[in-house]
Design a protein around this motif. Structure first.
Motif, mmCIF file in Angstrom:
data_model
loop_
_atom_site.group_PDB
_atom_site.id
_atom_site.type_symbol
_atom_site.label_atom_id
_atom_site.label_comp_id
_atom_site.label_asym_id
_atom_site.label_seq_id
_atom_site.Cartn_x
_atom_site.Cartn_y
_atom_site.Cartn_z
ATOM 1 N N ALA A 78 51.596 50.069 32.697
ATOM 2 C CA ALA A 78 52.456 49.410 33.680
ATOM 3 C C ALA A 78 52.508 50.216 34.977
ATOM 4 C CB ALA A 78 53.868 49.211 33.114
ATOM 5 N N PHE A 79 52.584 51.543 34.870
ATOM 6 C CA PHE A 79 52.576 52.402 36.050
ATOM 7 C C PHE A 79 51.276 52.240 36.827
ATOM 8 C CE2 PHE A 79 51.167 56.421 37.932
ATOM 9 C CZ PHE A 79 52.190 56.662 38.843
ATOM 10 N N LEU A 80 50.143 52.265 36.091
ATOM 11 C CA LEU A 80 48.846 52.126 36.750
ATOM 12 C C LEU A 80 48.715 50.759 37.421
ATOM 13 C CD1 LEU A 80 46.562 53.761 34.041
ATOM 14 C CD2 LEU A 80 47.316 54.773 36.201
ATOM 15 N N SER A 81 49.119 49.701 36.741
ATOM 16 C CA SER A 81 49.050 48.342 37.300
ATOM 17 C C SER A 81 49.899 48.213 38.560
ATOM 18 C CB SER A 81 49.507 47.308 36.267
ATOM 19 O OG SER A 81 48.624 47.263 35.186
ATOM 20 N N ALA A 82 51.091 48.796 38.537
ATOM 21 C CA ALA A 82 52.007 48.705 39.682
ATOM 22 C C ALA A 82 51.467 49.430 40.906
ATOM 23 C CB ALA A 82 53.372 49.278 39.297
ATOM 24 N N ASN A 83 50.509 50.339 40.712
ATOM 25 C CA ASN A 83 49.976 51.111 41.827
ATOM 26 C C ASN A 83 48.607 50.651 42.304
ATOM 27 O OD1 ASN A 83 51.838 53.347 42.715
ATOM 28 N ND2 ASN A 83 51.973 53.487 40.493
ATOM 29 N N LEU A 84 48.153 49.475 41.852
ATOM 30 C CA LEU A 84 46.918 48.895 42.369
ATOM 31 C C LEU A 84 47.223 48.129 43.642
ATOM 32 C CD1 LEU A 84 45.211 47.574 39.114
ATOM 33 C CD2 LEU A 84 44.643 49.627 40.419
ATOM 34 N N VAL A 85 46.405 48.327 44.653
ATOM 35 C CA VAL A 85 46.589 47.642 45.938
ATOM 36 C C VAL A 85 45.259 47.038 46.382
ATOM 37 C CG1 VAL A 85 48.532 49.095 46.677
ATOM 38 C CG2 VAL A 85 46.197 49.785 47.231
ATOM 39 N N PRO A 86 45.342 45.922 47.117
ATOM 40 C CA PRO A 86 44.099 45.311 47.607
ATOM 41 C C PRO A 86 43.510 46.123 48.758
ATOM 42 C CG PRO A 86 45.995 44.071 48.373
ATOM 43 C CD PRO A 86 46.515 45.148 47.470
ATOM 44 N N LEU A 87 42.187 46.106 48.840
ATOM 45 C CA LEU A 87 41.476 46.794 49.918
ATOM 46 C C LEU A 87 40.451 45.817 50.482
ATOM 47 C CD1 LEU A 87 41.587 49.655 51.143
ATOM 48 C CD2 LEU A 87 39.710 50.296 49.632
#
Length: 161
Positions: free
Chosen positions: A67-76
């Motif tokens: 959940a932590f990793l998913s919450a820190n994905l951002v589009p580029l």
């Protein structure tokens, strides 16, 4: 991916401040992590030409590491870049060594942690790769940015002062 150091030399008491540069060289939007946790793997780490071995442990997150990793994905967007900070931790007591950390998601939804000590004087040479966080099947929307197979390198010195 690129890796750079804020300074060429640090004292043993200073926090090592590195920066991971990520650029979308593709033609479509993709996602990257905006944190180093779960997204950086060390290929080699040397102090004065001798390999530095990590200390290994596990870490728990309140809602799980995935959940932590998913919450820190951002589009580029294509051609866009992102700078991700990567700093050393610890060093607040004699038993607590200053170290850079890497982590990966284990099968219990915890972080498999590796701590790479940077508290001894010497010349450090680090080579690392960006890896898109490996998430369970229910990962958030968005295609992961493809990581280069080339490792990025940085060097810095730690002095006794």
């Amino acid at each position: 991916m690129t890796v750079s150091s804020a300074k060429a030399a640090y004292t043993r008491q200073e926090q090592i401040a590195l920066s991971i540069g990520l650029t979308n060289t593709g033609s479509t939007d993709c996602t990257v992590s905006r944190v180093s946790e779960g997204a950086v793997t060390i290929v080699s780490f040397l102090r004065d030409g001798v390999p530095v071995a990590p200390a290994l442990t596990n870490g728990s997150y309140i809602d799980g590491f995935a959940a932590f990793l998913s919450a820190n994905l951002v589009p580029l967007r294509p051609g866009a870049s992102l700078s991700v900070p990567w700093t050393s931790e610890g060093g607040t007591s004699a038993e607590d060594r200053r170290a850079l950390s890497t982590s990966s998601l284990d099968n219990l939804d915890e972080a498999a942690l590796a701590f790479w000590a940077v508290d001894a004087p010497g010349k450090y040479e680090l080579s690392a790769r960006y890896v898109h966080p490996l998430l369970p099947a229910a990962a958030p929307a968005g295609s992961p940015c493809l990581a280069s197979s080339e490792a990025a390198s940085v060097a810095f010195t730690v002095t006794g002062g």
